[in-house]
Design a protein around this motif. Structure first.
Motif, PDB file in Angstrom:
ATOM      1  N   VAL A 652      93.374 -12.600 -29.899  1.00  0.00           N
ATOM      2  CA  VAL A 652      93.997 -11.875 -28.793  1.00  0.00           C
ATOM      3  C   VAL A 652      94.792 -12.844 -27.932  1.00  0.00           C
ATOM      4  CG1 VAL A 652      93.602 -10.359 -26.818  1.00  0.00           C
ATOM      5  CG2 VAL A 652      92.038 -10.280 -28.784  1.00  0.00           C
ATOM      6  N   ALA A 653      96.087 -12.540 -27.742  1.00  0.00           N
ATOM      7  CA  ALA A 653      96.926 -13.337 -26.849  1.00  0.00           C
ATOM      8  C   ALA A 653      96.785 -12.806 -25.425  1.00  0.00           C
ATOM      9  CB  ALA A 653      98.386 -13.270 -27.304  1.00  0.00           C
ATOM     10  N   ASN A 654      96.313 -13.658 -24.521  1.00  0.00           N
ATOM     11  CA  ASN A 654      96.102 -13.277 -23.122  1.00  0.00           C
ATOM     12  C   ASN A 654      97.181 -13.923 -22.268  1.00  0.00           C
ATOM     13  OD1 ASN A 654      93.450 -11.937 -23.670  1.00  0.00           O
ATOM     14  ND2 ASN A 654      92.880 -14.026 -24.245  1.00  0.00           N
ATOM     15  N   THR A 671      83.979 -15.169 -29.189  1.00  0.00           N
ATOM     16  CA  THR A 671      83.234 -16.337 -29.665  1.00  0.00           C
ATOM     17  C   THR A 671      83.940 -17.650 -29.371  1.00  0.00           C
ATOM     18  OG1 THR A 671      84.264 -16.163 -31.854  1.00  0.00           O
ATOM     19  CG2 THR A 671      82.191 -14.975 -31.504  1.00  0.00           C
ATOM     20  N   GLY A 672      85.157 -17.591 -28.875  1.00  0.00           N
ATOM     21  CA  GLY A 672      85.864 -18.819 -28.558  1.00  0.00           C
ATOM     22  C   GLY A 672      87.189 -18.534 -27.891  1.00  0.00           C
ATOM     23  N   SER A 673      87.753 -19.557 -27.233  1.00  0.00           N
ATOM     24  CA  SER A 673      89.052 -19.458 -26.576  1.00  0.00           C
ATOM     25  C   SER A 673      89.868 -20.684 -26.934  1.00  0.00           C
ATOM     26  CB  SER A 673      88.906 -19.351 -25.060  1.00  0.00           C
ATOM     27  OG  SER A 673      88.237 -18.159 -24.698  1.00  0.00           O
ATOM     28  N   ILE A 674      91.134 -20.481 -27.263  1.00  0.00           N
ATOM     29  CA  ILE A 674      92.010 -21.564 -27.702  1.00  0.00           C
ATOM     30  C   ILE A 674      93.153 -21.692 -26.695  1.00  0.00           C
ATOM     31  CG2 ILE A 674      93.453 -22.431 -29.564  1.00  0.00           C
ATOM     32  CD1 ILE A 674      91.902 -20.471 -31.427  1.00  0.00           C
ATOM     33  N   PRO A 675      93.261 -22.820 -25.970  1.00  0.00           N
ATOM     34  CA  PRO A 675      94.381 -23.004 -25.039  1.00  0.00           C
ATOM     35  C   PRO A 675      95.707 -23.103 -25.792  1.00  0.00           C
ATOM     36  CG  PRO A 675      92.586 -24.541 -24.591  1.00  0.00           C
ATOM     37  CD  PRO A 675      92.309 -23.931 -25.933  1.00  0.00           C
ATOM     38  N   VAL A 676      96.734 -22.451 -25.267  1.00  0.00           N
ATOM     39  CA  VAL A 676      98.071 -22.480 -25.842  1.00  0.00           C
ATOM     40  C   VAL A 676      99.076 -22.649 -24.704  1.00  0.00           C
ATOM     41  CG1 VAL A 676      97.504 -21.131 -27.901  1.00  0.00           C
ATOM     42  CG2 VAL A 676      98.169 -19.964 -25.786  1.00  0.00           C
ATOM     43  N   PRO A 677     100.354 -22.904 -25.000  1.00  0.00           N
ATOM     44  CA  PRO A 677     101.357 -23.008 -23.941  1.00  0.00           C
ATOM     45  C   PRO A 677     101.458 -21.736 -23.108  1.00  0.00           C
ATOM     46  CG  PRO A 677     102.183 -23.984 -25.959  1.00  0.00           C
ATOM     47  CD  PRO A 677     100.882 -23.304 -26.305  1.00  0.00           C
ATOM     48  N   PRO A 678     102.132 -21.813 -21.943  1.00  0.00           N
ATOM     49  CA  PRO A 678     102.134 -20.705 -20.977  1.00  0.00           C
ATOM     50  C   PRO A 678     102.618 -19.370 -21.545  1.00  0.00           C
ATOM     51  CG  PRO A 678     102.973 -22.689 -19.960  1.00  0.00           C
ATOM     52  CD  PRO A 678     102.817 -22.993 -21.425  1.00  0.00           C
ATOM     53  N   SER A 679     101.903 -18.325 -21.146  1.00  0.00           N
ATOM     54  CA  SER A 679     102.270 -16.919 -21.398  1.00  0.00           C
ATOM     55  C   SER A 679     102.296 -16.541 -22.870  1.00  0.00           C
ATOM     56  CB  SER A 679     103.623 -16.597 -20.749  1.00  0.00           C
ATOM     57  OG  SER A 679     103.625 -16.920 -19.389  1.00  0.00           O
ATOM     58  N   LEU A 693      99.937 -17.569 -35.679  1.00  0.00           N
ATOM     59  CA  LEU A 693     101.126 -17.978 -34.939  1.00  0.00           C
ATOM     60  C   LEU A 693     101.157 -17.237 -33.617  1.00  0.00           C
ATOM     61  CD1 LEU A 693     101.757 -18.836 -37.888  1.00  0.00           C
ATOM     62  CD2 LEU A 693     104.154 -18.378 -37.403  1.00  0.00           C
ATOM     63  N   VAL A 694     101.442 -17.959 -32.538  1.00  0.00           N
ATOM     64  CA  VAL A 694     101.407 -17.412 -31.189  1.00  0.00           C
ATOM     65  C   VAL A 694     102.731 -17.711 -30.494  1.00  0.00           C
ATOM     66  CG1 VAL A 694     100.178 -17.340 -28.994  1.00  0.00           C
ATOM     67  CG2 VAL A 694      98.932 -17.892 -31.107  1.00  0.00           C
ATOM     68  N   ALA A 695     103.446 -16.666 -30.083  1.00  0.00           N
ATOM     69  CA  ALA A 695     104.689 -16.826 -29.331  1.00  0.00           C
ATOM     70  C   ALA A 695     104.360 -16.880 -27.841  1.00  0.00           C
ATOM     71  CB  ALA A 695     105.635 -15.676 -29.636  1.00  0.00           C
ATOM     72  N   SER A 696     104.748 -17.959 -27.172  1.00  0.00           N
ATOM     73  CA  SER A 696     104.496 -18.138 -25.741  1.00  0.00           C
ATOM     74  C   SER A 696     105.782 -17.866 -24.975  1.00  0.00           C
ATOM     75  CB  SER A 696     103.981 -19.544 -25.447  1.00  0.00           C
ATOM     76  OG  SER A 696     102.675 -19.707 -25.979  1.00  0.00           O
ATOM     77  N   TYR A 697     105.772 -16.776 -24.223  1.00  0.00           N
ATOM     78  CA  TYR A 697     106.983 -16.226 -23.599  1.00  0.00           C
ATOM     79  C   TYR A 697     107.658 -17.209 -22.650  1.00  0.00           C
ATOM     80  CZ  TYR A 697     109.814 -12.461 -21.480  1.00  0.00           C
ATOM     81  OH  TYR A 697     110.838 -11.658 -21.029  1.00  0.00           O
ATOM     82  N   ASP A 698     106.897 -17.758 -21.712  1.00  0.00           N
ATOM     83  CA  ASP A 698     107.496 -18.629 -20.696  1.00  0.00           C
ATOM     84  C   ASP A 698     107.711 -20.050 -21.179  1.00  0.00           C
ATOM     85  OD1 ASP A 698     107.704 -16.604 -18.830  1.00  0.00           O
ATOM     86  OD2 ASP A 698     105.721 -16.982 -17.990  1.00  0.00           O
ATOM     87  N   ALA A 699     107.005 -20.453 -22.231  1.00  0.00           N
ATOM     88  CA  ALA A 699     107.155 -21.808 -22.746  1.00  0.00           C
ATOM     89  C   ALA A 699     108.293 -21.927 -23.749  1.00  0.00           C
ATOM     90  CB  ALA A 699     105.851 -22.266 -23.395  1.00  0.00           C
ATOM     91  N   LYS A 721     112.297 -17.063 -24.075  1.00  0.00           N
ATOM     92  CA  LYS A 721     111.397 -15.913 -23.911  1.00  0.00           C
ATOM     93  C   LYS A 721     111.044 -15.244 -25.235  1.00  0.00           C
ATOM     94  CE  LYS A 721     112.964 -14.972 -19.205  1.00  0.00           C
ATOM     95  NZ  LYS A 721     113.530 -13.983 -18.258  1.00  0.00           N
ATOM     96  N   PRO A 722     110.384 -15.972 -26.117  1.00  0.00           N
ATOM     97  CA  PRO A 722     109.948 -15.327 -27.371  1.00  0.00           C
ATOM     98  C   PRO A 722     108.903 -14.253 -27.074  1.00  0.00           C
ATOM     99  CG  PRO A 722     108.965 -17.505 -27.146  1.00  0.00           C
ATOM    100  CD  PRO A 722     109.978 -17.377 -26.047  1.00  0.00           C
ATOM    101  N   SER A 723     109.176 -13.037 -27.507  1.00  0.00           N
ATOM    102  CA  SER A 723     108.313 -11.904 -27.170  1.00  0.00           C
ATOM    103  C   SER A 723     107.527 -11.389 -28.356  1.00  0.00           C
ATOM    104  CB  SER A 723     109.157 -10.757 -26.595  1.00  0.00           C
ATOM    105  OG  SER A 723     110.114 -10.324 -27.547  1.00  0.00           O
ATOM    106  N   SER A 724     107.915 -11.753 -29.564  1.00  0.00           N
ATOM    107  CA  SER A 724     107.244 -11.212 -30.739  1.00  0.00           C
ATOM    108  C   SER A 724     107.404 -12.179 -31.892  1.00  0.00           C
ATOM    109  CB  SER A 724     107.838  -9.851 -31.117  1.00  0.00           C
ATOM    110  OG  SER A 724     107.350  -9.392 -32.348  1.00  0.00           O
ATOM    111  N   VAL A 725     106.410 -12.192 -32.763  1.00  0.00           N
ATOM    112  CA  VAL A 725     106.498 -12.998 -33.974  1.00  0.00           C
ATOM    113  C   VAL A 725     105.936 -12.185 -35.132  1.00  0.00           C
ATOM    114  CG1 VAL A 725     104.288 -14.129 -33.470  1.00  0.00           C
ATOM    115  CG2 VAL A 725     105.891 -15.200 -35.079  1.00  0.00           C
ATOM    116  N   ALA A 726     106.666 -12.166 -36.234  1.00  0.00           N
ATOM    117  CA  ALA A 726     106.250 -11.480 -37.454  1.00  0.00           C
ATOM    118  C   ALA A 726     106.375 -12.456 -38.608  1.00  0.00           C
ATOM    119  CB  ALA A 726     107.113 -10.243 -37.699  1.00  0.00           C
TER     120      ALA A 726
END
Length: 793
Positions: A652-654, A671-679, A693-699, A721-726
């Protein structure tokens, strides 16, 4: 087991219904819809094709295409198609011929009885001409009844008509209007007085009114289009379809927007329900006056009517029910599928003639035969409706009829052995609904079904608001996906995709492709519409309208359901709309938390995880019960969920927490949390489940998480502003939607390097890749378009 058939040859479509003893149901005729367009195309070799095949061929050769020719029945001037004259009788014969062939092909045998309908206000001359249509269509003997009689038979299957009760049938279809008064007798149903009608008034005229409104808003730009320019003709065809969809949308919503994609001019035209009602108010007043004339001819006062039955697709327009109810001070009743009432009623009468005794009428309902006939294959959808000539098999059924485009004289006539004729099984029946009095009694004795009552009065004593229509959003027509694309059947993904022509959709936001790769569902928040795109044809073929603006969409692994997150700009109506893909209708609306966002269906199809944008939780929705069965607490602003291939883990991207939560789906616990770049805005998982793969909007980055170590192993700079990744089905390339730079970045997953940046429309939001990997769809909110990229070979 034998069956009986009801056929409605309408101005704009052909519909057939089948009585199989225990139930009456619609049979799918079109490529993607229950009904087939009443369109013909004259080939240069003399053959004639009908329905969707004719519509497709009209794109390139409109001068060979005939439409709305039922209005021309009785006109001695033939229609010129490709330089060849055709009579309206002949063209109707072609429609009937192909409909009968499709039915026989689907059922495996010819029908035992056929009932064919026609307008009640036709005089002797037109009825005599119409008598030729069954012969040209391949039937020696057929029973003919009026459309209001068939509609009354259908309603009799749903509500007991007491002896002496009088009803009026208000039939507003695609091209004509009919008004008829009928009384239930102990031995049948009788027409009272003289039916009235308006020959050239229906849905096509309302469509034209909407198109004229758009032209006025554009200062006459449509009228200035060069008629011989193929690009202009294509743009006009698309605009006409969008005008039709806007008209249909206003039966649900109070306003809509019409996307305009003319050469060198792209914009939107706003249309409110009030404006549309002003356009059609005078024509509807004329229909009510015709209904009053029918009542006067029958010597029936409005107060004597048990109800006014609203029939025909255009009767779904809210203004119709409101004006009829207000003018006559009587309740109006409309079925959830009024455009099919005539065909269903005709099938009911055909079934009674066969001796089914009306038992099936008690359960009459609209069920596309694609889901119930056992025909298998593509689920009832045809990719081509042209039947080439073939010799008739002795005693066999379902052999394609010859195509013989007649020339000269009164026009071409369908010829050859009728499809599936087996010793004249379509037997003769007494013309007219009173031909079998003892059987018609059974119609009145059928079990009461639920009527959708519209207007200020209720048949059962309860008041109903004037704008009430059939419950739930509605779309025209069923779409039935086939089997999912098999693993390893996809194309190799390309490092540098090439653009294909865009598809016009108003303010598209979310997109998902069915597992078979045939359809893409696209949400339009501004129009409360979910558009259905035919992937092969690259065009919108259907729309589903929601009560609440849709946001994002996901399709179940089996392709049977689509799930749409929906929430308004303000207010508490947050929900997930469940769309039945086969019928293209909303079957459930499930309340969820605040602002449901990019939802995802578990690999086994049993749960939908719905992230709540404005809280810190995931709603877990059961697909069996269509209800929320649990909540998972996560950090703030969950935006996106991705499941591992085995469904045991969700990521889940928060957005506000700069974390990706790892969720055990069995225990529904983090069960765990993984730090990633902003947003972190969007997540996707590789087909082998080894990386997220996680797209970070503000980073402006995409992070790669190793699912074994639960750590970020690479970070790739992409656009703004990457908003989606497929990701491609072969796992070799990922496609990142950059909302801030109007582009898609392509990442090679092997080395986490950008291989290409492809321009798309303005404000792109979401990307989805087809299951075969050959194309990607990107929604562009501000461009009113869906970009199509060729991603595989």
């Amino acid at each position: 087991m034998g069956y009986s058939l009801g056929v409605d040859l309408g101005t704009t479509f052909t519909a057939v219904a089948v009585d199989r003893t225990e139930r009456i149901e619609m049979l799918t005729l079109g490529d993607r819809t229950v009904v087939a367009p009443a369109v013909v195309f004259a080939r240069d070799d003399g053959g004639v094709v009908t329905g969707d095949a004719a519509v497709r061929r009209a794109m390139s050769e409109p001068f060979r295409t005939g439409r709305e020719f039922k209005r021309r029945l009785g006109d001695p001037t033939p229609l010129m198609l490709g330089g060849t004259p055709y009579s309206a009788v002949a063209l109707l014969g072609y429609l009937l011929r192909d409909a009968l062939h499709k039915v026989t092909e689907t059922e495996g045998e010819a029908p035992e009885n056929v009932v064919l309908t026609h307008p009640a206000n036709w005089g002797p001359y037109r009825r005599e001409l119409f008598d030729e249509v069954p012969r040209l269509g391949g039937l020696d003997e057929v029973r003919k009844v009026t459309e209001p009689e068939a509609a009354a038979a259908y309603y009799a299957a749903k509500r007991r008509l007491d002896d002496g009760e009088v009803v009026a049938v208000y039939d507003l279809g695609g091209g004509t209007f009919d008004a008829t008064v009928l009384r239930k007798l102990p031995d049948g149903i009788a027409i009272l007085g003289s039916p009235e009608g308006i020959e050239r008034l229906g849905g096509v005229d309302f469509d034209e009114a909407v198109l004229n409104h758009v032209d006025r808003e554009l200062n006459g730009a449509i009228g200035e289009l060069p008629p011989q320019d193929p690009q202009a003709a294509t743009a006009l065809r698309r605009l006409r379809q969008d005008c039709i969809e806007a008209k249909e949308a206003l039966s649900i919503d109070t306003e809509t927007t019409i996307p305009v994609f003319l050469p060198n001019r792209h914009c939107e035209v706003r249309l409110t329900r009030a404006e549309f009602e002003d356009m059609i108010r005078v024509p509807i007043e004329s229909t009510i006056e015709a209904l009053r004339r029918a009542l006067r001819s029958a010597r029936v006062e409005p107060a004597e009517l048990a109800a006014v039955l609203l029939v025909g697709g255009s009767s779904r327009i809210p203004l119709v029910a409101r004006m009829v109810s207000e003018e006559l001070r009587r309740p109006t009743a409309v079925d959830a599928h009024p455009k099919y009432a005539v065909a269903l009623g005709a099938a009911a009468l055909a079934g009674v003639e066969t001796g089914h005794e009306g038992a099936s009428l008690a359960t009459a309902k609209v069920i596309p035969a694609a889901r119930s006939s056992g025909n298998g294959g593509n689920g009832g959808l045809r990719t081509e409706t042209v039947q080439e000539p073939a010799p008739a098999a002795a005693g066999g059924g379902g052999t394609p009829p010859p195509e013989t485009g007649g020339r000269g004289g009164g026009g071409g006539e369908p010829g050859g052995e009728p499809p599936g004729r087996r010793g004249g099984r379509a037997r003769a029946a007494v013309t007219g609904v009173l031909g079998k009095p003892r059987n018609i009694i059974t119609l009145a004795a059928a079990v009461l079904g639920v009527l959708v009552l519209v207007g200020t009065l209720s048949l059962f004593g309860g008041g109903v608001g004037p704008d009430v229509q059939a419950p739930g959003p509605r779309v025209a027509e069923p779409i039935v996906p086939g089997p999912a694309v098999q693993p390893n059947a996809f194309a190799a993904s390309l490092p540098n995709p090439t653009p294909a022509p865009d598809i016009g959709v108003a303010a598209p936001r979310g997109v998902a492709v069915t597992p078979d790769g045939r359809y893409a569902f696209v949400t339009s928040r501004n129009t409360s519409r979910v558009s259905v795109i035919d992937v092969a044809g690259g065009r919108v073929v259907a729309s589903v309208f929601l009560k609440v603006p849709p946001q994002f969409v996901a399709v179940a692994p089996d392709g049977r359901r689509a799930y749409v997150s929906a929430y308004p700009p303000t207010g508490p109506e947050n929900e997930v709309a469940v769309i039945d893909v086969a019928s293209a209708t909303v079957i459930a609306e499930v309340p969820v938390g605040k602002h449901p966002y990019t939802l995802s269906v578990s690999p086994d199809g049993r749960q939908v995880y719905v992230p709540d944008h404005d809280s810190a939780e995931i709603s877990v929705m059961s697909t069996d019960t269509n209800s929320v069965e649990g909540v998972i607490r996560v950090p703030r602003n969950p935006h996106s969920v991705s499941f591992s291939p085995d469904g045991q883990t969700a990521y889940v991207a928060n957005h506000e927490s700069n974390l990706v939560s790892v969720v055990d789906t069995a225990t529904r616990s983090v069960t765990g949390s993984i730090p990633v770049p902003p947003s972190p805005h969007s997540t996707t998982i590789t087909p082998d489940g080894t990386e997220v793969l996680v797209a970070s909007y503000d980073a402006g980055t995409v992070s790669t998480i190793d699912t074994g170590s639960k750590k970020v192993v690479a970070t790739t700079r992409v656009g703004a502003k990457p908003s989606s990744v497929a990701i491609a089905p072969d796992g070799r390339h990922a496609y990142v939607v950059n909302e801030g730079s109007n582009s898609v970045s392509v990442i090679a997953t092997g080395n986490d390097q950008v291989t290409a940046t492809v321009p798309v429309g303005r404000a792109p939001v979401v990307a989805a890749v087809t299951p075969d990997g050959r194309q990607a769809y990107v929604t562009n909110v501000n461009s009113n378009s869906v970009s199509v990229l060729n991603t595989g070979q």
